[in-house]
Design an enzyme around this catalytic site. Structure first.
Site, PDB file in Angstrom:
ATOM      1  N   LYS A   1       9.183  12.439   6.104  1.00 52.33           N
ATOM      2  CA  LYS A   1       8.983  11.902   7.452  1.00 52.33           C
ATOM      3  C   LYS A   1       8.783  10.393   7.342  1.00 52.33           C
ATOM      4  CE  LYS A   1       5.824  10.883  10.320  1.00 52.33           C
ATOM      5  NZ  LYS A   1       6.548   9.791  11.006  1.00 52.33           N
TER       6      LYS A   1
ATOM      7  N   GLU B   1      -1.703   7.183  -1.162  1.00 53.34           N
ATOM      8  CA  GLU B   1      -1.479   5.759  -1.479  1.00 53.34           C
ATOM      9  C   GLU B   1      -1.873   4.993  -0.226  1.00 53.34           C
ATOM     10  OE1 GLU B   1      -0.745   4.597  -4.316  1.00 53.34           O
ATOM     11  OE2 GLU B   1       0.384   6.103  -5.424  1.00 53.34           O
TER      12      GLU B   1
ATOM     13  N   CYS C   1       0.746  -3.573   0.947  1.00 54.17           N
ATOM     14  CA  CYS C   1      -0.551  -3.040   0.509  1.00 54.17           C
ATOM     15  C   CYS C   1      -1.116  -3.848  -0.651  1.00 54.17           C
ATOM     16  CB  CYS C   1      -0.411  -1.581   0.110  1.00 54.17           C
ATOM     17  SG  CYS C   1       0.852  -1.332  -1.148  1.00 54.17           S
TER      18      CYS C   1
ATOM     19  N   GLU D   1      -8.592  -4.976   5.543  1.00 55.51           N
ATOM     20  CA  GLU D   1      -7.187  -5.267   5.250  1.00 55.51           C
ATOM     21  C   GLU D   1      -6.570  -5.969   6.468  1.00 55.51           C
ATOM     22  OE1 GLU D   1      -4.561  -1.864   4.962  1.00 55.51           O
ATOM     23  OE2 GLU D   1      -3.471  -2.802   3.327  1.00 55.51           O
TER      24      GLU D   1
END
Ligand code: NAD
Length: 515
Positions: free
Chosen positions: A159, A233, A267, A365
């Protein structure tokens, strides 16, 4: 229908059909059938298929790069070096090296020759892997994971993120055009909670999720209900530590590149910089100068260094971090605002100075084109600042003394450390990829990632000539003494005690046919 929007122009690239949620179960059933045939081919034949996929990609580099660029916004060069390169490297690793790692592995133990035991591990496929991917590397992330799943004999249901559904279609097409059997790789499209949720209901044999921490935690809870193995992850807040003996010229170029590649939506991008006080002025001046030279625009133009962000929502999140930092005393040394002169989602490459850990730009982040820089006085302080984070994905340490830098790396809580570079290892398939703390669980890439796609089945064969083993019924004092002697013989470090009790061992065994 999902509208695939070009984030640089806001034009609609394509309309992509969502997978009806009620079809997801059937997709998994078909994948289960296809997986059995795929696994039965054996590693060598599967490797040949992956080589065909690789050749297909090599023939189509330009159009694949263009699709990624119009879908995600990154520049064409970034599409080639950060998306296509890691995939080709991983397909090569899976086709050439993985078969060696997947061979039967014979085990050794001191008791084996005495007890006539043979033990080995075989690496079996798990079944159907559900891969749920983000939009920031819409090609490299799912493709490298699919390659590992396929060589280990699994089928995949992927997906892709809704925001990069076009690249998801591209992936499905690549496997079809390379002649892969129907059902071995299937792409399902649609909203995360709906289609991703239906995937969890279909009970994949492993889920590999790459994305945000909240969704990762939600999926881990869902996986716990039926004990689906899950690899996570997740996000990062990657530190970039510049020690006082660093090459300032090279480090400043790397910081700027590492912070603004893919408009900072990486990331493992440079999310926070710590620079030693003695070189801070020089470093900051160089970073600001280089940042101001970055050319922002449509990634299809080879003269552009930084493309757009993916969405208005992401621009607003970055703005919030800049506003919060300024309100708490930071200075904007470059950039700092959205760009209104172009139709797409553009934000200026931004350098923040005078930042500290009370600010969101240093603790959360940002996932955008910001480069906050903080000054430190000694190495212990730099290490403490780097570790003062809920994330632990990658870290970069800069020093001309690489041995000293390595010592610093060892003190930082992280999955990956890079000395005198950054953002490098994703493209090297032999290097494991994954994080600690909120950055995730498990590893993808490398032999360690490969084994996460397998059931490591141990097969142990006893070829004993004895009527019964020493530890079986009926129990007796002689067997107790024999067992003790075996233990001493096997585990005692001294020569004398090893010989002790050998008679007891012999006495305690019954040979076949003897009472
Ligand atoms: P996201 O969590 O919003 O979405 C990721 C995927 O999950 C998408 O396909 C989405 O549709 C799906 N999803 C969303 N809700 C779901 C649900 N309830 N059930 C099942 N699936 C669901 O993340 P994003 O915004 O696409 O990606 C950005 C994040 O990903 C950042 O935090 C970034 O650091 C992280 N990331 C990590 C890595 C890594 O290797 N560690 C790599 C790339 C991105």
């Amino acid at each position: 229908m999902i509208e695939a929007i070009n984030p640089a122009t806001l034009e609609v690239n394509a309309e992509i059909e969502e997978t009806p949620v009620e079809d997801v179960g059937t997709v998994f059933e078909t994948a289960r059938g296809a997986q059995r045939e795929w696994a039965a081919l054996g590693t060598a034949a599967r490797a040949k298929h992956l080589i065909r996929v690789k050749e297909h990609i090599l023939d189509r580099i330009d159009d694949i790069a263009e699709t990624i660029t119009i879908d995600n916004g990154k520049t064409l060069l970034e599409s080639v070096n950060s998306e296509i390169y890691p995939v080709l490297d991983m397909l090569t690793f899976c086709a050439r090296e993985a078969p060696g790692y997947l061979k039967k592995e014979s085990l050794k133990n001191p008791i084996f020759p005495i007890a006539r035991i043979e033990s080995s591990n075989i690496f079996e496929p798990l079944g159907v892997i559900g891969i749920i991917s983000p939009w920031n590397f819409p090609f490299a992330i799912p493709m490298t994971q699919i390659a590992m799943a396929l060589i280990t004999g699994n089928a995949v249901v992927l997906k892709p993120a809704e925001l990069t559904a076009l690249t998801g279609e591209l992936i499905g097409g690549i496997f079809k055009d390379s002649g892969l059997h129907d059902g071995v790789v299937t792409v399902v499209q649609g909203e995360g909670a709906v289609i991703g949720g239906a995937m969890m209901d279909a009970r994949p044999d492993r889920v590999v999720f790459t994305g945000s921490v909240p969704v990762g935690k939600h999926l881990m809870k869902r996986a716990a209900e039926t004990l689906i193995p899950i690899t996570l992850e997740l996000g990062g807040k990657d530190p970039f530590i510049v020690l006082k003996d660093a090459d300032v010229e090279r480090a400043s170029s790397a910081a700027v590149w590492g912070a603004f590649i893919n408009a900072g939506q990486v990331c493992a991008s440079v999310e926070r910089v710590y620079v030693h006080r003695s070189i801070a002025d020089e470093f900051i001046a160089k970073v600001v100068g280089k940042t101001k030279k970055i050319r922002v625009g449509n990634g299809l133009d080879h003269k552009v260094d930084m493309g757009p962000m993916i969405s208005m929502k992401r621009i607003e999140a970055v703005e919030q971090h800049v506003t919060d930092a300024v309100a708490k005393g930071a200075e904007v040394a470059a950039g700092g605002k959205r760009i209104g002169s172009m139709p797409g989602y553009f934000f200026e490459p931004t350098v923040l100075t005078g930042v500290d850990h009370t600010m969101d730009c240093m603790s959360e982040e940002t996932f955008g084109p910001t480069l906050p820089i903080m000054v430190f006085s000694d190495v212990d302080e730099a290490v403490a600042l780097a570790n003062d984070s809920r994330y632990g994905l990658t870290v970069a340490v800069w020093s001309r003394d690489t041995a000293k830098a390595e010592k610093v790396c060892r003190r930082i809580e992280t999955g990956t450390v890079v000395v005198n570079n950054c953002l490098l290892t994703y493209g090297f398939s032999q290097c494991p990829w994954g994080g600690v703390k909120d950055s995730g669980i498990g590893r993808t890439h490398s032999v360690h990632g490969l084994y996460e796609f397998t059931n490591i089945k141990n097969i142990t064969i006893s070829k004993s000539l004895l009527r019964e083993d020493l530890w079986w019924h009926p129990y007796s004092e002689a067997k107790y003494r024999g067992m003790k002697a075996v233990i001493k013989t096997l585990f005692c470090e001294g020569v004398v005690c090893k010989g002790e009790g050998i008679v007891d061992i012999l006495k305690s065994f019954k040979l076949p046919g003897r009472k």
